[in-house]
Design an enzyme around this catalytic site. Structure first.
Site, PDB file in Angstrom:
ATOM      1  CG  ASN A   1     -10.944  -6.032 -34.841  1.00 33.08           C
ATOM      2  OD1 ASN A   1     -11.040  -6.116 -36.063  1.00 33.08           O
ATOM      3  ND2 ASN A   1     -10.646  -7.068 -34.077  1.00 33.08           N
TER       4      ASN A   1
ATOM      5  CG  ASP B   1     -14.806  -8.612 -24.842  1.00 33.03           C
ATOM      6  OD1 ASP B   1     -13.856  -8.217 -25.545  1.00 33.03           O
ATOM      7  OD2 ASP B   1     -14.627  -9.300 -23.819  1.00 33.03           O
TER       8      ASP B   1
ATOM      9  N   GLY C   1      -8.318 -13.433 -36.534  1.00 35.83           N
ATOM     10  CA  GLY C   1      -8.304 -14.207 -35.289  1.00 35.83           C
ATOM     11  C   GLY C   1      -8.264 -15.715 -35.529  1.00 35.83           C
TER      12      GLY C   1
ATOM     13  CG  HIS D   1     -19.385 -15.036 -33.125  1.00 39.85           C
ATOM     14  ND1 HIS D   1     -18.996 -15.498 -34.358  1.00 39.85           N
ATOM     15  CD2 HIS D   1     -18.341 -14.301 -32.675  1.00 39.85           C
ATOM     16  CE1 HIS D   1     -17.774 -15.084 -34.626  1.00 39.85           C
ATOM     17  NE2 HIS D   1     -17.344 -14.346 -33.622  1.00 39.85           N
ATOM     18  NE  ARG D   2     -17.674  -9.337 -34.427  1.00 39.66           N
ATOM     19  CZ  ARG D   2     -16.813 -10.335 -34.571  1.00 39.66           C
ATOM     20  NH1 ARG D   2     -16.720 -10.984 -35.704  1.00 39.66           N
ATOM     21  NH2 ARG D   2     -16.024 -10.693 -33.581  1.00 39.66           N
TER      22      ARG D   2
HETATM   23  P1  IMP Z   1     -11.808  -8.724 -28.316  1.00 38.95           P
HETATM   24  O1  IMP Z   1     -13.290  -8.894 -28.463  1.00 38.95           O
HETATM   25  O2  IMP Z   1     -11.299  -7.499 -29.000  1.00 38.95           O
HETATM   26  O3  IMP Z   1     -11.351  -8.910 -26.910  1.00 38.95           O
HETATM   27  O4  IMP Z   1     -11.093  -9.857 -29.141  1.00 38.95           O
HETATM   28  C1  IMP Z   1     -11.609 -11.106 -29.176  1.00 38.95           C
HETATM   29  C2  IMP Z   1     -10.645 -12.054 -29.835  1.00 38.95           C
HETATM   30  O5  IMP Z   1     -11.414 -13.217 -30.073  1.00 38.95           O
HETATM   31  C3  IMP Z   1     -10.086 -11.601 -31.171  1.00 38.95           C
HETATM   32  O6  IMP Z   1      -8.845 -10.991 -31.056  1.00 38.95           O
HETATM   33  C4  IMP Z   1      -9.974 -12.916 -31.898  1.00 38.95           C
HETATM   34  O7  IMP Z   1      -8.798 -13.556 -31.510  1.00 38.95           O
HETATM   35  C5  IMP Z   1     -11.143 -13.694 -31.342  1.00 38.95           C
HETATM   36  N1  IMP Z   1     -12.335 -13.500 -32.179  1.00 38.95           N
HETATM   37  C6  IMP Z   1     -13.453 -12.790 -31.886  1.00 38.95           C
HETATM   38  N2  IMP Z   1     -14.324 -12.844 -32.885  1.00 38.95           N
HETATM   39  C7  IMP Z   1     -13.733 -13.576 -33.844  1.00 38.95           C
HETATM   40  C8  IMP Z   1     -14.159 -13.971 -35.138  1.00 38.95           C
HETATM   41  O8  IMP Z   1     -15.225 -13.623 -35.645  1.00 38.95           O
HETATM   42  N3  IMP Z   1     -13.299 -14.746 -35.809  1.00 38.95           N
HETATM   43  C9  IMP Z   1     -12.101 -15.153 -35.307  1.00 38.95           C
HETATM   44  N4  IMP Z   1     -11.659 -14.798 -34.122  1.00 38.95           N
HETATM   45  C10 IMP Z   1     -12.481 -14.007 -33.379  1.00 38.95           C
END
Ligand code: IMP
Length: 193
Positions: free
Chosen positions: A10, A69, A150, A177-178
């Protein structure tokens, strides 16, 4: 400069994390490390999925690495989409479809409180360390803004009246959050550097 493999492809997440670490580490994505793998996220918690991703990459490479995640938990939907955030509208769904389904499912729901969560699993010298961060806010009535990724066009963080997608990376990098999870990882990395 210490290299850490980020167990993800990503690009948005990698860019955010590089900026959050002030480019103090050489963060390389799976693609950049020449690793072609699609790591499943089969578990019911963000922490278990994050652990799975980092341990798969550690077993493959033997190198220091981390994964993260993340998900969006909406109060009025009992925590959905949560751990299924990336695949809310189906296994091949994109952000536009996920956002449309979220708005559809919230049509008659007045409680729009939501929280973004990130769990990072870091593996250094074969040992795992977990870090978590959250960011509270509300789900907008319609999507707006072109930044981020997202659910950013729908998420209005507490203390603001615009979505992350309008506010942009500067604001997101200060409160997300990140950011909170990466700060913890960064503080830990400083203790062992
Ligand atoms: P994963 O962590 O790759 O499973 O994906 C988590 C999903 O949560 C992403 O594809 C987004 O849809 C959503 N997501 C996670 N972090 C963010 C963010 O910072 N902004 C918007 N959507 C997020």
């Amino acid at each position: 400069m210490k290299q850490l493999i980020f167990a993800s492809n990503n690009r948005h997440k990698a860019d955010e994390i590089r900026a959050l670490l002030n480019n103090r580490f050489d963060i390389i994505t799976l693609k950049e490390a020449g690793i072609e793998i699609d790591i499943p996220e089969p578990h019911e918690t963000l922490a278990k999925n994050a652990s799975e991703k980092s341990s798969v990459i550690f077993q493959l490479t033997g190198k220091d690495c981390f994964s993260e995640d993340s998900g969006l938990e909406v109060e009025g939907l009992n925590g959905a989409p949560g751990v299924k955030s990336a695949r809310y509208a189906g296994d091949t769904s994109d952000a536009t479809q996920n956002n449309a389904l979220l708005l559809h499912n919230m049509k008659n729901i007045s409680n729009r409180n939501a929280v973004f969560k990130t769990v990072i699993s870091l593996i250094i010298d074969g040992n795992e360390y977990l870090f978590e961060g959250t960011c509270s806010g509300k789900i907008a009535l319609t999507p707006s803004g072109t930044g981020g990724f997202g659910y950013d066009p729908l998420f209005i963080p507490d203390g603001y009246d615009q979505t992350f997608a309008i506010l942009g990376l500067d604001v997101k990098s200060a409160i997300s959050h990140r950011k909170k999870a990466v700060d913890q990882m960064n503080a830990f990395l400083k203790t062992i550097a």
